[in-house]
Design a protein around this motif. Sequence first.
Motif, PDB file in Angstrom:
ATOM      1  N   ALA A  95      40.564  20.493  10.054  1.00  0.00           N
ATOM      2  CA  ALA A  95      40.222  19.093  10.313  1.00  0.00           C
ATOM      3  C   ALA A  95      39.309  18.531   9.223  1.00  0.00           C
ATOM      4  N   GLU A  96      38.266  19.275   8.865  1.00  0.00           N
ATOM      5  CA  GLU A  96      37.294  18.733   7.911  1.00  0.00           C
ATOM      6  C   GLU A  96      37.835  18.702   6.482  1.00  0.00           C
ATOM      7  N   ALA A 150      27.934  13.004   5.732  1.00  0.00           N
ATOM      8  CA  ALA A 150      28.086  12.169   4.539  1.00  0.00           C
ATOM      9  C   ALA A 150      29.333  12.549   3.751  1.00  0.00           C
ATOM     10  N   LEU A 151      29.682  13.828   3.738  1.00  0.00           N
ATOM     11  CA  LEU A 151      30.879  14.269   3.035  1.00  0.00           C
ATOM     12  C   LEU A 151      32.123  13.555   3.547  1.00  0.00           C
ATOM     13  N   LEU A 152      32.204  13.348   4.858  1.00  0.00           N
ATOM     14  CA  LEU A 152      33.425  12.829   5.481  1.00  0.00           C
ATOM     15  C   LEU A 152      33.386  11.335   5.741  1.00  0.00           C
ATOM     16  N   PRO A 158      38.064   7.098  11.968  1.00  0.00           N
ATOM     17  CA  PRO A 158      37.008   7.419  12.936  1.00  0.00           C
ATOM     18  C   PRO A 158      37.397   8.453  13.996  1.00  0.00           C
ATOM     19  N   PRO A 159      38.625   8.438  14.551  1.00  0.00           N
ATOM     20  CA  PRO A 159      38.960   9.477  15.527  1.00  0.00           C
ATOM     21  C   PRO A 159      38.924  10.884  14.932  1.00  0.00           C
ATOM     22  N   LEU A 160      39.344  11.029  13.675  1.00  0.00           N
ATOM     23  CA  LEU A 160      39.287  12.336  13.022  1.00  0.00           C
ATOM     24  C   LEU A 160      37.842  12.759  12.805  1.00  0.00           C
ATOM     25  N   VAL A 161      36.997  11.824  12.390  1.00  0.00           N
ATOM     26  CA  VAL A 161      35.576  12.137  12.199  1.00  0.00           C
ATOM     27  C   VAL A 161      34.944  12.545  13.526  1.00  0.00           C
ATOM     28  N   ALA A 162      35.300  11.853  14.614  1.00  0.00           N
ATOM     29  CA  ALA A 162      34.759  12.193  15.930  1.00  0.00           C
ATOM     30  C   ALA A 162      35.210  13.595  16.350  1.00  0.00           C
ATOM     31  N   PHE A 163      36.452  13.938  16.050  1.00  0.00           N
ATOM     32  CA  PHE A 163      36.961  15.277  16.354  1.00  0.00           C
ATOM     33  C   PHE A 163      36.205  16.328  15.555  1.00  0.00           C
ATOM     34  N   ARG A 168      32.025  20.558  15.250  1.00  0.00           N
ATOM     35  CA  ARG A 168      30.722  20.977  14.708  1.00  0.00           C
ATOM     36  C   ARG A 168      29.771  21.350  15.833  1.00  0.00           C
ATOM     37  N   GLU A 169      29.733  20.543  16.885  1.00  0.00           N
ATOM     38  CA  GLU A 169      28.846  20.821  18.011  1.00  0.00           C
ATOM     39  C   GLU A 169      29.234  22.121  18.713  1.00  0.00           C
ATOM     40  N   GLU A 170      30.523  22.346  18.876  1.00  0.00           N
ATOM     41  CA  GLU A 170      30.964  23.582  19.515  1.00  0.00           C
ATOM     42  C   GLU A 170      30.602  24.800  18.670  1.00  0.00           C
ATOM     43  N   ALA A 171      30.755  24.679  17.358  1.00  0.00           N
ATOM     44  CA  ALA A 171      30.369  25.775  16.467  1.00  0.00           C
ATOM     45  C   ALA A 171      28.862  26.010  16.540  1.00  0.00           C
ATOM     46  N   GLY A 172      28.095  24.915  16.641  1.00  0.00           N
ATOM     47  CA  GLY A 172      26.652  25.044  16.781  1.00  0.00           C
ATOM     48  C   GLY A 172      26.249  25.766  18.051  1.00  0.00           C
ATOM     49  N   ARG A 173      27.041  25.616  19.098  1.00  0.00           N
ATOM     50  CA  ARG A 173      26.767  26.328  20.350  1.00  0.00           C
ATOM     51  C   ARG A 173      26.881  27.835  20.148  1.00  0.00           C
TER      52      ARG A 173
END
Length: 231
Positions: A95-96, A150-152, A158-163, A168-173
């Motif tokens: 995705a990123e 900032a990279l993205l 916007p939907p891709l950025v939100a995904f 990112r949040e799940e990986a942070g978990r």
Amino acid sequence: MSEAELLPPGRDPTLATAVHRRLREDILSGRLPPGLKLKLRDLAESYGAGASPMREALSKLAAEGLAERLEHRGFRVAAAAPGQLAGLIRARVLAECAALSEAIRRGDAAWEDALVLAEHRLNRVARSLDPGRFTANPEWEAAHRQFHRALLAACGAPPLVAFCERLREEAGRYRALANTVAYPDRDVAAEHAAIARATLARDAPAASALLAQHYERTGAFVGADLGRHTA
């Protein structure tokens, strides 16, 4: 007629949103561990909310994949098995890297300036609060998030950025659960600098490859540490 007027009697949208946010933060930070049964009565007491906003918050968390609905038995915190981390990292890379390639293609001078500033601010903040032992610095974590955002930012989807943000949040978990804050024999600042240089040079293949390596390295450290914690 406003949204509030359409709501059922006794429904407080502000409270439901606040409870959802707090529960979400507690799950992502690991304060509510995977598999924990989310008992409505206990949660209502702990979070200061009634049954209706609490149920709505839990339903939202289930829709986001952070909670699991148990048939006729309420909810529990979603699992975070070490084996699932590799798939999450792969999804994040796909995705990123797509978003980064688009940002490189579409980005203007203002986007470049914002990326340079984000990297500069990240480099000015210490990763650790304690020189003698590695203690995560919340200011560095915030600057780190901003650098990757900032990279993205110029990708125009916007939907891709939100995904990407959700991944990112799940990986942070997983990182919070593994309690991985230091990476031996790894220069994270140099990795960020290389990604930024390739991005600003508009070299999408190189920037994407460096970003993928960056996440895969982190995933390897976190996965190994999580495996030790759950063994």
